[in-house]
Motif scaffolding. Structure first.
Motif, PDB file in Angstrom:
ATOM      1  N   LYS A 308       0.827  -1.201   0.000  1.00  0.00           N
ATOM      2  CA  LYS A 308       0.000   0.000   0.000  1.00  0.00           C
ATOM      3  C   LYS A 308       0.865   1.257   0.000  1.00  0.00           C
ATOM      4  N   SER A 310       0.328   5.500  -0.056  1.00  0.00           N
ATOM      5  CA  SER A 310      -0.608   6.615   0.048  1.00  0.00           C
ATOM      6  C   SER A 310       0.106   7.924  -0.254  1.00  0.00           C
ATOM      7  N   LYS A 345      -1.941  -1.301  -3.808  1.00  0.00           N
ATOM      8  CA  LYS A 345      -3.069  -0.381  -3.689  1.00  0.00           C
ATOM      9  C   LYS A 345      -2.510   1.009  -3.464  1.00  0.00           C
ATOM     10  N   ASP A 373      -7.226   2.177   6.563  1.00  0.00           N
ATOM     11  CA  ASP A 373      -6.492   1.888   5.334  1.00  0.00           C
ATOM     12  C   ASP A 373      -5.190   2.677   5.280  1.00  0.00           C
ATOM     13  N   SER A 377      -0.542   1.582   5.492  1.00  0.00           N
ATOM     14  CA  SER A 377       0.300   1.823   4.305  1.00  0.00           C
ATOM     15  C   SER A 377       1.733   1.384   4.557  1.00  0.00           C
TER      16      SER A 377
END
Length: 686
Positions: A308, A310, A345, A373, A377
């Motif tokens: 992940k 972000s 993601k 979420d 990360s």
């Protein structure tokens, strides 16, 4: 067999005169007109499609006035139909199909704005393949995240939008066509005879699932449903609108329509029809399915842990599509990561939203999906972070989780003195906003203390950041240079234009037109450097022209220049290429300051990528990266503009040499792009 190569080979001269586009509407004429103009602008062929506008009980007089005005512009291509029954999406479109005779039909919602040139030509190209029954395209929300890129069946055996809320797909035309089980009716193409053979839209499904039902019926004819992810359009259906499931009446209708879909296509949705009373406590879904002798049509795939990443943006634009900084530093890298790491993601989150959610969490002790979420990360990149107590706590928590954290800068936004000497700083200071300015830059500088690793867009900015960090904290830090670079989407768009010009051995441009694309009012002082030169340029020849963005500066030209000057309103990033192509020689002046010396040379590659010469102030990023590139001229005097115009006209007159120069830029930027993206990927994965 359907191949992506076939789908990508789109004859630019393909006619649209056997193509019907059906657009239902009720009032909201702003969207309808915007939709129509985007369709016209997207056509690459010499003919336009036949567009059927279907009025479903509009109540405002200005709606029909606006529609009739645009019909007068295209009387041979736009026809107005009237459907006076209550709203029923299926019935409205079926009615319109009965009025048209064209071979190819595209159903288009009136809140669609086509972005990619040649979309309908590409659709027809796919539909000519005998294996394909229907085609959809990638639809984006206004923030450039995906609303639709194909439909799949989820673990509960219900249709869902694939890649929902992901960054838009970063694919080349030859890799863009994917098979899917269904496509949204908001932008859907079929042959007319296949639409009729499939039974048309089911009018018992007036609002929901009628598009999925139609695609299932097409599949039963032995034909494939595909989505082309290279060709894109905005769908202005709001991401934050009230969902059907949040309104009791709409929820009941939605569930009823879903039940109808399940029953009509029981071979696909059988597991969803299992009676909930049959599920005993403690039994797994697989046990329940097995006991009912029902097997899902798709095997469950076990994925490894997601990687992940972000990006936290600080844009002041309500529409991030208007903020190139966020696109270059957040959205484009997110797309690249997602395309390269199999189980990844990527999220782009606004700093304001993150802080607001964190404050609510601190007050209530209750988290939410966004925070859960975000704090899971592996990597977080804060773009131009501004200090706040919440940011300090957020960074501390991320570090405690073992997350890799970067602060990313593409402007010299942490030295107050230097910024106030820049053109943007001078303008804000004179507008009595210097207190807010000082506060903003103080917060930017304070935020530096929270980070150990930094990413910057230019080598010059790296040197300035090193000096600031050394002076403020007396410590050395890791600073990585990741330059701004065009997106793969822009590269592909440039390829289309280049191949078209090469094939036709011509390109329609006005070589007597200057362009200025400063973009924001903060560049007003920069334009003042060349204001008089543009006056002189226009006065020297009545054939000379000038085009600029309306917000770029406040100066007004004399009325006697009105016929020579064109302006345009700010547009989203994806539309910039079409604006650049309205000019020939683009000028990019910058006033002398450390702030501007740290800027990126994107004004060169944003134009030269599309074969347009640039006359620019030689800031270091342009000088060091593009000194050997063609289509680049130094901007320092009025004579330099005349020299650039004369030389670029001469080059254009030798068209093969011009194409060679353009291709050099294209290939050079592609090579550089691969290196920059690979370096970024290596940095975050290290």
């Amino acid at each position: 067999m359907v191949t992506n190569a076939q789908a990508a080979d789109i004859p630019l001269e393909k006619s649209l005169d056997n193509c019907a586009i059906i657009i239902p509407f009720k009032d909201n004429h702003f969207f309808t007109i915007k939709c129509l103009r985007s369709i016209v602008a997207s056509a690459l062929s010499s003919t336009l499609p036949k567009i059927y506008l279907v009025d479903n009980n509009s109540e405002r007089s200005e709606t029909l006035d606006a529609v009739k005005t645009i019909i007068d512009e295209y009387p041979d291509n736009i026809q107005l139909l009237s459907y006076s029954q209550p709203f029923n999406f299926s019935a409205i479109n079926n009615f319109a199909v009965r009025q048209c005779a064209e071979k190819y039909i595209f159903f288009v919602n009136n809140d669609i704005e086509v972005l990619t040139p040649g979309l309908f030509e590409a659709g027809i190209q796919c539909l000519e393949n005998k294996e394909i029954g229907a085609i959809g395209f990638e639809l984006l929300y206004a923030d450039n995240t995906i609303q639709h890129s194909g439909i799949r069946i989820n673990s509960r055996n219900n249709p869902f939008h694939e890649l929902l809320n992901h960054p838009s797909s970063n694919v080349l035309p030859q890799n863009a066509v994917h098979q899917t089980i269904a496509c949204t009716g908001a932008l859907l193409g079929l042959k007319r005879d296949i639409f009729i053979s499939a039974g048309c839209f089911d009018e018992n499904l007036p609002v929901s699932y009628n598009d999925v039902d139609l695609c299932h019926s097409v599949s039963k004819l032995g034909l494939k449903i595909v989505v082309n992810r290279f060709y894109k359009a905005y769908h202005y259906e709001s991401k934050t609108r009230q969902l059907d499931s949040e309104n009791n009446e709409c929820r009941a209708r939605l569930l009823n329509d879903r039940r109808k879909l399940h029953e009509k296509h029981a071979n696909i949705y059988m597991p969803a029809l299992v009676n909930p009373s049959q599920i005993k406590s403690g039994r797994s879904l697989n046990e329940m399915l097995s006991s009912n002798r029902l097997i899902s049509s798709q095997n469950l795939i076990q994925h490894g842990p997601l990687f992940k990443v972000s990006f936290v943006s600080t844009t002041r634009q309500k529409n991030v599509g208007l903020d190139p900084s966020i696109i270059y530093r957040c959205i484009n890298p997110a797309k690249y990561i997602y395309s390269q790491i199999k189980y990844s993601k990527c999220n782009v989150i606004s700093s304001a939203q993150l802080v607001d959610n964190f404050q609510q969490f601190a007050e209530s002790g209750m988290g939410d999906d966004l925070l859960d979420d975000f704090f899971s990360s592996n990597v977080v990149v804060f773009h131009r972070p501004s200090f706040s107590p919440e940011l300090m706590q957020i960074v501390s928590r991320l570090k405690g989780n073992g997350c890799k954290i970067f602060a990313d800068y593409d402007d010299f936004v942490f030295d107050i003195g230097e910024y106030k000497n820049s053109s943007a700083g001078q303008q804000i200071d004179s507008a009595s906003k210097d207190i807010a300015l000082l506060n903003a830059f103080s917060l930017n500088q304070s935020a530096l203390s929270l980070f150990d690793q930094f990413i910057v867009s230019t080598t010059e900015l790296k040197h300035e950041l090193q000096k600031t960090l050394k002076h403020t904290f007396n410590k050395s830090y890791d600073i990585h240079v990741i330059p701004n670079t065009p997106s793969t989407f822009w590269m592909s768009y440039a390829d289309v234009l280049f191949n078209k010009s090469s094939k036709e051995k011509k390109r329609v441009v006005n070589t007597s037109r200057l362009g200025y694309f400063g973009g924001t009012a903060s560049h007003s002082k920069d334009f003042q450097l060349v204001h008089q030169w543009v006056y002189d340029f226009l006065g020297s020849n009545p054939q000379n022209q000038f085009i600029y963005c309306k917000v770029a500066f406040n100066q007004l030209f004399p009325k006697n220049f009105n016929e020579q000057i064109k302006s345009f309103a700010p547009v989203t990033y994806n539309k910039l290429p079409s604006i650049y192509n309205l000019s020939w020689l683009n000028i990019a002046p910058l006033s002398p300051s450390s702030f501007n010396q740290c800027k990126s040379g994107l004004k060169y590659f944003e134009s030269a990528l599309f074969g347009l010469p640039v006359c620019a102030t030689p800031i270091p990023d342009i000088h060091h990266r593009f000194e050997e590139y063609p289509l680049l001229f130094m901007l320092d005097t009025y004579e330099s503009i005349l020299h650039a115009q004369e030389e670029s006209k001469l080059l254009y007159s030798h068209f093969d040499q011009y194409l060679e120069a353009w291709n050099y830029v294209l290939q050079g930027l592609k090579t550089e792009n691969k290196c920059i993206q690979a370096n970024f990927l290596q940095l975050i994965m290290a």
